[in-house]
Design an enzyme around this catalytic site. Structure first.
Site, mmCIF file in Angstrom:
data_model
loop_
_atom_site.group_PDB
_atom_site.id
_atom_site.type_symbol
_atom_site.label_atom_id
_atom_site.label_comp_id
_atom_site.label_asym_id
_atom_site.label_seq_id
_atom_site.Cartn_x
_atom_site.Cartn_y
_atom_site.Cartn_z
ATOM 1 N N LEU A 1 1.336 -1.110 -0.186
ATOM 2 C CA LEU A 1 0.031 0.416 -0.128
ATOM 3 C C LEU A 1 0.694 1.065 -0.239
ATOM 4 C CD1 LEU A 1 -3.173 0.692 0.097
ATOM 5 C CD2 LEU A 1 -2.883 0.879 2.194
ATOM 6 N N ASP A 2 0.731 2.276 -1.197
ATOM 7 C CA ASP A 2 1.438 3.088 -1.315
ATOM 8 C C ASP A 2 1.485 3.906 0.057
ATOM 9 O OD1 ASP A 2 1.811 2.705 -3.634
ATOM 10 O OD2 ASP A 2 0.601 4.224 -4.969
ATOM 11 N N PRO A 3 2.980 4.403 0.545
ATOM 12 C CA PRO A 3 3.359 5.166 2.011
ATOM 13 C C PRO A 3 1.679 6.490 1.862
ATOM 14 C CG PRO A 3 4.951 4.597 0.640
ATOM 15 C CD PRO A 3 4.416 4.954 -0.262
ATOM 16 N N ALA B 1 -0.813 6.538 0.675
ATOM 17 C CA ALA B 1 -2.329 5.874 0.811
ATOM 18 C C ALA B 1 -2.195 5.194 2.349
ATOM 19 C CB ALA B 1 -2.519 4.717 -0.171
#
Length: 328
Positions: free
Chosen positions: A49-51, A53
């Site tokens: 999960l992207d930083p 997000a």
């Protein structure tokens, strides 16, 4: 003389923590934090999960790491906001604007296009993504200034709905999709098709595989639980600069979800104590009963009050492939 294997450091704790990851924290950092909090021997996550997000990041501890692929292959749901009028290099707010427009789409215009983005669709992942190109991550190559060419791929979007449109510049969507789908790419492509460009300004993952929003726990809540289990230091230790460590893990362990929760879509074989012992030793067992299946490509077995093994059912027998807490 045979050398003894090195004893793993940490507790043999097994299960899932469904973390509500805060913005600004990377997935690898989140895994490291929880491994440290739980003093776990092993830990891993089920889907980056992207930083930028927030939301669901399922983290497996101990033997639960063997069930990670089943969660990663599951459906995922997202809620995300798209800002119209600009396309960025990263398809989110991190990168600079590369295309812009004064046009703004109406809700009717957006909804007319949504059917094109549901079902099996072709999608080019963002240049700033974890896709590997010749062994290198795409985002590493992009940050070094290289031109990143990523091949289009087929992904599945099961649902894409508008849930809010607070102003002319912003539309909020919910999406449910299969493995490998990038909602940032959906925002980018929608913006291009609408002729106004677009990028994601807020992204939250709300479900992964068998896990739902009800399973999520905020990091602050876990940190508070860890504080409950800290040792009490005397004045001499405090004066010497000692830092308290967690000695009572019960408050933290209450948040652990059983490893088999990740396997909700698989057939469950419930073993007797005798059968469980055989499977733990790596042996197959005959399944009895009128409703026992003859063949099942993927199944899991439980016994002794816990997950015992992953395997398959062939010719009416459960054959273990990965054993939990036994040999192998």
């Amino acid at each position: 003389m045979a050398r003894r294997g090195k004893k793993p450091k940490g507790r043999p704790v097994n299960g899932w923590i469904v973390l509500d990851k805060p913005k600004g924290m990377g997935s690898t950092d989140a895994v490291g934090k929880l491994k440290w909090l739980y003093f776990a021997q092993k830990a891993g996550h089920a889907g980056t999960l992207d930083p930028l997000a927030s939301g669901m990041l399922p983290i497996a501890l101990g033997d639960a790491t063997k069930t990670v692929p089943f969660v990663m292959d599951g459906r995922k749901a997202y809620r995300f906001s798209v800002r119209w009028g600009a396309e960025t290099t990263t398809d989110d707010t991190e990168g600079p604007v590369v295309k812009s427009s004064d046009e703004r789409p109406t809700r009717d215009a957006i909804e007319a296009l949504l059917p094109n983005y549901v079902g099996e669709i072709t999608q080019v992942p963002p240049a700033f993504s974890a896709i590997k190109i010749a062994g290198e991550r795409a985002y590493d190559l992009a940050r070094e200034g290289e031109t990143v060419e990523i091949a289009a791929r087929t992904v599945e979007v099961l649902r894409l709905d508008i849930v809010d449109q607070p102003d002319a510049d912003t539309t909020v969507f919910e999406a449910e999709c299969g493995k490998g789908t990038y909602v940032r790419a959906i925002a980018r492509d929608l913006g291009r098709d609408l002729g106004c460009y677009g990028h994601v300004t807020d992204l939250r993952r709300t479900s992964v595989g068998a896990f739902s929003e009800d399973d999520m726990v905020p990091l602050d809540e876990l940190l508070a639980a860890a504080d409950e289990g800290l040792e009490v230091l005397d004045e001499e230790a405090i004066a010497a600069g000692a830092k308290p460590r967690v000695v009572d893990f019960k408050p933290l362990d209450e948040y652990i979800i059983a490893p088999e929760a990740a396997l909700a879509d698989l057939y469950e074989v419930m073993l007797t104590d005798e059968q469980a012992s055989r499977v733990l030793a790596g042996n197959p067992v005959i399944l009895r009963g009128r409703d026992a299946p003859v063949f099942c490509e993927e199944a899991f077995a439980t016994g002794h009050g816990r997950l015992i093994a992953l395997g398959a059912i062939e010719e009416g027998a459960f054959k273990p492939k990965r054993v939990f807490g036994g040999k192998g």
